[in-house]
Design a protein around this motif. Structure first.
Motif, PDB file in Angstrom:
ATOM      1  N   SER A  57       0.826  -1.201   0.000  1.00 29.62           N
ATOM      2  CA  SER A  57       0.000   0.000   0.000  1.00 29.62           C
ATOM      3  C   SER A  57       0.864   1.256   0.000  1.00 29.62           C
ATOM      4  N   LEU A  58       1.827   1.315   0.916  1.00 32.52           N
ATOM      5  CA  LEU A  58       2.660   2.510   1.037  1.00 32.52           C
ATOM      6  C   LEU A  58       3.510   2.736  -0.202  1.00 32.52           C
ATOM      7  N   THR A  59       4.041   1.660  -0.756  1.00 31.38           N
ATOM      8  CA  THR A  59       4.843   1.788  -1.974  1.00 31.38           C
ATOM      9  C   THR A  59       3.989   2.279  -3.137  1.00 31.38           C
ATOM     10  N   GLY A  60       2.779   1.742  -3.251  1.00 30.50           N
ATOM     11  CA  GLY A  60       1.889   2.143  -4.335  1.00 30.50           C
ATOM     12  C   GLY A  60       1.461   3.596  -4.243  1.00 30.50           C
ATOM     13  N   ILE A  61       1.264   4.087  -3.013  1.00 27.51           N
ATOM     14  CA  ILE A  61       0.906   5.494  -2.827  1.00 27.51           C
ATOM     15  C   ILE A  61       2.090   6.393  -3.169  1.00 27.51           C
ATOM     16  N   ALA A  62       3.267   6.031  -2.670  1.00 25.10           N
ATOM     17  CA  ALA A  62       4.459   6.843  -2.924  1.00 25.10           C
ATOM     18  C   ALA A  62       4.781   6.928  -4.406  1.00 25.10           C
ATOM     19  N   SER A  63       4.479   5.852  -5.151  1.00 25.09           N
ATOM     20  CA  SER A  63       4.782   5.827  -6.581  1.00 25.09           C
ATOM     21  C   SER A  63       3.696   6.455  -7.435  1.00 25.09           C
ATOM     22  N   GLY A  64       2.547   6.792  -6.824  1.00 26.15           N
ATOM     23  CA  GLY A  64       1.458   7.397  -7.579  1.00 26.15           C
ATOM     24  C   GLY A  64       0.483   6.403  -8.177  1.00 26.15           C
ATOM     25  N   ARG A  65       0.652   5.135  -7.859  1.00 22.65           N
ATOM     26  CA  ARG A  65      -0.272   4.135  -8.399  1.00 22.65           C
ATOM     27  C   ARG A  65      -1.665   4.294  -7.795  1.00 22.65           C
ATOM     28  N   TYR A  66      -1.709   4.658  -6.532  1.00 26.36           N
ATOM     29  CA  TYR A  66      -2.984   4.918  -5.857  1.00 26.36           C
ATOM     30  C   TYR A  66      -2.974   6.353  -5.348  1.00 26.36           C
ATOM     31  N   ASP A  67      -4.146   6.953  -5.252  1.00 25.07           N
ATOM     32  CA  ASP A  67      -4.217   8.338  -4.792  1.00 25.07           C
ATOM     33  C   ASP A  67      -3.939   8.453  -3.298  1.00 25.07           C
ATOM     34  N   PHE A  68      -4.492   7.531  -2.533  1.00 24.89           N
ATOM     35  CA  PHE A  68      -4.306   7.587  -1.082  1.00 24.89           C
ATOM     36  C   PHE A  68      -4.831   6.305  -0.459  1.00 24.89           C
ATOM     37  N   ALA A  69      -4.635   6.183   0.842  1.00 26.51           N
ATOM     38  CA  ALA A  69      -5.292   5.146   1.638  1.00 26.51           C
ATOM     39  C   ALA A  69      -6.039   5.866   2.739  1.00 26.51           C
ATOM     40  N   ILE A  70      -7.334   5.608   2.852  1.00 25.84           N
ATOM     41  CA  ILE A  70      -8.078   6.279   3.923  1.00 25.84           C
ATOM     42  C   ILE A  70      -7.690   5.716   5.273  1.00 25.84           C
ATOM     43  N   GLY A  71      -7.184   4.473   5.277  1.00 25.12           N
ATOM     44  CA  GLY A  71      -6.686   3.869   6.503  1.00 25.12           C
ATOM     45  C   GLY A  71      -7.786   3.548   7.504  1.00 25.12           C
ATOM     46  N   PRO A  72      -7.499   3.791   8.799  1.00 23.03           N
ATOM     47  CA  PRO A  72      -6.340   4.527   9.291  1.00 23.03           C
ATOM     48  C   PRO A  72      -5.068   3.687   9.348  1.00 23.03           C
ATOM     49  N   VAL A  73      -3.960   4.302   8.927  1.00 26.79           N
ATOM     50  CA  VAL A  73      -2.633   3.697   8.939  1.00 26.79           C
ATOM     51  C   VAL A  73      -1.785   4.425   9.975  1.00 26.79           C
ATOM     52  N   GLY A  74      -0.948   3.679  10.689  1.00 28.56           N
ATOM     53  CA  GLY A  74      -0.119   4.279  11.730  1.00 28.56           C
ATOM     54  C   GLY A  74       0.820   5.343  11.193  1.00 28.56           C
ATOM     55  N   ASP A  75       0.796   6.498  11.835  1.00 22.97           N
ATOM     56  CA  ASP A  75       1.636   7.634  11.463  1.00 22.97           C
ATOM     57  C   ASP A  75       2.907   7.604  12.322  1.00 22.97           C
ATOM     58  N   PHE A  76       4.067   7.442  11.658  1.00 27.59           N
ATOM     59  CA  PHE A  76       5.356   7.447  12.339  1.00 27.59           C
ATOM     60  C   PHE A  76       6.332   8.289  11.547  1.00 27.59           C
ATOM     61  N   ARG A  77       7.307   8.865  12.247  1.00 26.58           N
ATOM     62  CA  ARG A  77       8.238   9.774  11.598  1.00 26.58           C
ATOM     63  C   ARG A  77       8.978   9.114  10.446  1.00 26.58           C
ATOM     64  N   ASP A  78       9.359   7.849  10.594  1.00 26.43           N
ATOM     65  CA  ASP A  78      10.099   7.214   9.508  1.00 26.43           C
ATOM     66  C   ASP A  78       9.222   7.028   8.277  1.00 26.43           C
ATOM     67  N   ARG A  79       7.932   6.821   8.470  1.00 20.80           N
ATOM     68  CA  ARG A  79       7.021   6.696   7.332  1.00 20.80           C
ATOM     69  C   ARG A  79       6.749   8.046   6.675  1.00 20.80           C
ATOM     70  N   GLN A  80       6.911   9.118   7.427  1.00 23.99           N
ATOM     71  CA  GLN A  80       6.682  10.456   6.882  1.00 23.99           C
ATOM     72  C   GLN A  80       7.740  10.866   5.860  1.00 23.99           C
ATOM     73  N   LYS A  81       8.827  10.119   5.766  1.00 23.87           N
ATOM     74  CA  LYS A  81       9.861  10.448   4.789  1.00 23.87           C
ATOM     75  C   LYS A  81       9.353  10.284   3.356  1.00 23.87           C
TER      76      LYS A  81
END
Length: 331
Positions: free
Chosen positions: A137-161
């Motif tokens: 999911s995260l890779t697909g969002i970062a690459s633009g394959r998906y617009d977003f994930a409504i989640g909720p997905v855990g928010d962490f500083r390392d993921r915010q990169k």
């Protein structure tokens, strides 16, 4: 994330506790496996079916129909306004927020109701695709394959990169254990020598592995970490006796405990359990123009009472935020 300095029980007592519960393991598994397997069948992270996207069904009784906010619609990216839709990716295994149907297309739960209401506010359809696990999911969002994930997905500083988070939930991490809490788990510090199931790739997996290393440094037995791709399989490991506890977010564990008919309970409530304040939310690509539009859309649902109705409907009232935020995690 500091560990708690809570006293550890002797290993002998834990072995005795395991022996005492062997006779009830089969009954526990029989009592909860039917419900859990039903969830596993509808949300066990099936591989994505190319081109198979589902339009959201109308929101349930917890969410009244919304009026389109033209100012928010005008702020959407051009391609979204042109297509009239947003594609949201999910893992299909995070009840009561996300519960994927057996057909791999439908989605129910608090996030499904929230996305329906959000789509109405933004004036677009929100369609959903299920993929195999959070990393996909995260890779697909970062690459633009998906617009977003409504989640909720855990928010962490390392993921915010690589991604931005539009937080709409505050969460806590606890344990699901057999009724009576036979291993007397009061916090993550009480898990040395135990078998703990977790979601693969999630934050709880990282914390429990770190705690296992702490156990070894203290001269105590390490934790046997069992990593699974979905929530139903993880909780089934506990009901069948393969694991002593499942370490995960409180909201979905509350859901599974309720489904277990008194055969499971929560443990470690009210403890940090290796986490600072834990926020979860929708995920977009880093610096996406969609980020602030989603935040303001969520905020409108909070202010008009729709958010409260949906969260109450799905038993997640303890997880509410007063205000949607962006990248609220500080660790």
């Amino acid at each position: 994330m500091p560990d708690h300095d809570l006293p550890q029980r002797p290993l002998r007592g834990r072995v005795k506790g395991r022996a005492a519960r062997r006779g009830s393991t089969a009954a526990l598994a029989a009592a909860v496996s039917a419900a859990v397997l039903a969830l596993a069948g509808c949300g066990a992270n099936p591989e994505e079916a190319e081109g198979v996207l589902n339009s959201q069904e109308p929101a349930g009784p917890g969410a009244a129909a919304q009026s389109k906010d033209q100012s928010l619609h005008d702020r959407l990216p051009g391609k979204v306004k042109q297509s009239g839709k947003l594609v949201s990716v999910n893992n299909g295994s995070f009840p009561p927020y996300e519960i994927a149907g057996a057909d791999g297309r439908s989605l129910t739960g608090a996030a499904a109701d929230m996305s329906e209401a959000l789509g109405q506010v933004l004036g677009v359809k929100i369609e959903h695709v299920t993929v195999d696990g959070l990393p996909s999911s995260l890779t697909g969002i970062a690459s633009g394959r998906y617009d977003f994930a409504i989640g909720p997905v855990g928010d962490f500083r390392d993921r915010q990169k690589a991604n931005d988070f539009v937080d709409w939930v505050k969460e806590y991490v606890v344990f699901a254990v057999p009724a009576g809490n036979p291993d007397k788990i009061g916090s993550v510090a009480d898990t040395c020598g135990l078998k703990i199931s977790v979601m693969a790739g999630g934050s709880a997996e990282s914390v429990i592995k770190g705690q296992s290393a702490t156990c070894e440094k203290q001269g105590k037995p390490k934790i046997t970490v069992q990593s699974y791709k979905d929530q139903p399989t993880s909780v089934l490991a506990v009901s069948s006796g393969r694991a002593d506890a499942f370490f995960s977010s409180q909201a979905p564990l509350t859901y599974f405990v309720d489904q277990a008919g008194g055969k499971l309970e929560l443990a470690g409530k009210g403890q940090a359990n290796g986490f600072d304040d834990l926020y979860q939310g929708a995920v977009v690509a880093k610096d996406s123009p969609l980020r602030d539009v989603l935040r303001d859309g969520f905020q409108k649902l909070i202010e008009n009472g729709t958010y409260d109705k949906i969260m109450d409907k799905w038993g997640t009232s303890d997880n509410k935020l007063d205000q949607a935020g962006v990248n609220l995690a500080t660790s």
